[in-house]
Motif scaffolding. Structure first.
Motif, PDB file in Angstrom:
ATOM      1  N   GLY A 132     -56.027  59.696  82.841  1.00 57.25           N
ATOM      2  CA  GLY A 132     -54.805  59.488  83.590  1.00 57.25           C
ATOM      3  C   GLY A 132     -54.665  58.077  84.118  1.00 57.25           C
ATOM      4  N   ILE A 133     -55.579  57.197  83.733  1.00 58.45           N
ATOM      5  CA  ILE A 133     -55.512  55.807  84.187  1.00 58.45           C
ATOM      6  C   ILE A 133     -54.487  55.014  83.383  1.00 58.45           C
ATOM      7  CG2 ILE A 133     -57.380  54.987  82.678  1.00 58.45           C
ATOM      8  CD1 ILE A 133     -58.270  53.160  84.965  1.00 58.45           C
ATOM      9  N   ALA A 134     -54.140  55.500  82.195  1.00 62.65           N
ATOM     10  CA  ALA A 134     -53.130  54.850  81.354  1.00 62.65           C
ATOM     11  C   ALA A 134     -52.423  55.919  80.535  1.00 62.65           C
ATOM     12  CB  ALA A 134     -53.769  53.812  80.437  1.00 62.65           C
ATOM     13  N   GLU A 135     -51.227  55.587  80.084  1.00 59.15           N
ATOM     14  CA  GLU A 135     -50.467  56.508  79.265  1.00 59.15           C
ATOM     15  C   GLU A 135     -50.831  56.303  77.793  1.00 59.15           C
ATOM     16  OE1 GLU A 135     -49.009  54.185  81.317  1.00 59.15           O
ATOM     17  OE2 GLU A 135     -48.981  55.564  83.033  1.00 59.15           O
ATOM     18  N   HIS A 136     -50.539  57.310  76.970  1.00 61.55           N
ATOM     19  CA  HIS A 136     -50.738  57.167  75.530  1.00 61.55           C
ATOM     20  C   HIS A 136     -49.896  55.998  75.014  1.00 61.55           C
ATOM     21  CE1 HIS A 136     -53.111  60.768  74.665  1.00 61.55           C
ATOM     22  NE2 HIS A 136     -52.377  61.395  75.564  1.00 61.55           N
ATOM     23  N   GLY A 137     -50.463  55.245  74.090  1.00 68.83           N
ATOM     24  CA  GLY A 137     -49.730  54.124  73.524  1.00 68.83           C
ATOM     25  C   GLY A 137     -50.653  53.237  72.725  1.00 68.83           C
ATOM     26  N   PRO A 138     -50.148  52.124  72.214  1.00 75.22           N
ATOM     27  CA  PRO A 138     -50.984  51.202  71.446  1.00 75.22           C
ATOM     28  C   PRO A 138     -52.033  50.552  72.342  1.00 75.22           C
ATOM     29  CG  PRO A 138     -48.809  50.266  71.825  1.00 75.22           C
ATOM     30  CD  PRO A 138     -48.745  51.681  72.299  1.00 75.22           C
TER      31      PRO A 138
END
Length: 217
Positions: A153-159
């Motif tokens: 949950g520290i970052a969202e899905h993505g490149p």
């Protein structure tokens, strides 16, 4: 009326402290002996396992022990020694790097310099900088971190570039190197693609995936 508790924003510097203590000082799995070997092996490890690169490294560096020797090679001469995915492109890239760096008194030391090398992106540059003690300019985001960071949950899905930016926003610069290595090892050893070992994870208390997978009380 029953009040709904608001979840507070996670202090990720504090939350990642147990992980940094566990993994932050671990050496990268690539078994390099000097900066030349680290640069070459980092290029070769793209889309290949570190174990695969470690296996071919002794024979390769016995034949090409320096940038100067490698700069005189042709890609075709390297093919038999580089049985890794994308070996044709990688052979050309490391020869180009060798020609660029052979004879230099100083190797690249900044992100801007490192990403000009063929086959070097931000991940490779962050690996090199973390393993050679250079000041952090980013956070290592490899295939493990791409999986682990959104789960936590520290970052969202993505490149990878977007995930790295989010990590840099949420983690103090002084922790970038240690946090990058720690998240990588967490993904290698505990937060596996299937059947993650949440019961062994030091971050299960703050992890969004672990909370969602926990049985309802």
């Amino acid at each position: 009326m029953k009040r709904i508790a608001q979840r507070t924003e996670t202090d990720w510097n504090a939350a990642l402290a147990p992980l940094r203590r566990k993994y932050g000082r671990k050496k990268h799995p690539l078994e390099f002996r000097n900066e030349y070997q680290l640069i070459v092996m980092t290029v070769l490890s793209a889309r290949a396992s570190d174990a695969m690169v470690n296996k071919l490294a002794p024979a390769f560096f016995l034949r090409y022990p320096s940038f100067t020797r490698l700069a005189s090679a042709t890609p075709e001469e390297l093919y038999p020694l580089l049985r890794v995915p994308g070996f044709r492109n990688k052979a050309a890239w490391i020869i180009d790097i060798a020609k660029t760096l052979a004879g230099r008194k100083r190797l690249p030391e900044t992100m801007d310099e490192l990403v000009t090398l063929k086959g070097f992106g931000r991940k490779s540059a962050n690996v090199f900088m973390s393993q050679t003690g250079l000041p952090a300019a980013g956070v290592i985001v490899d295939l493990h971190t791409v999986r682990v960071a959104p789960r936590l949950g520290i970052a969202e899905h993505g490149p990878p570039e977007r995930i790295e930016r989010r990590l840099m926003e949420r983690i103090d610069r002084k922790h970038w190197h240690a946090a990058g290595m720690a998240l990588t090892f967490l993904g290698r050893e505990i937060c596996r693609p299937t059947k993650p070992k949440c019961h062994e994870c030091p971050l299960s208390g703050v992890c969004a995936y672990a909370r969602s997978a926990a049985p309802a009380e």
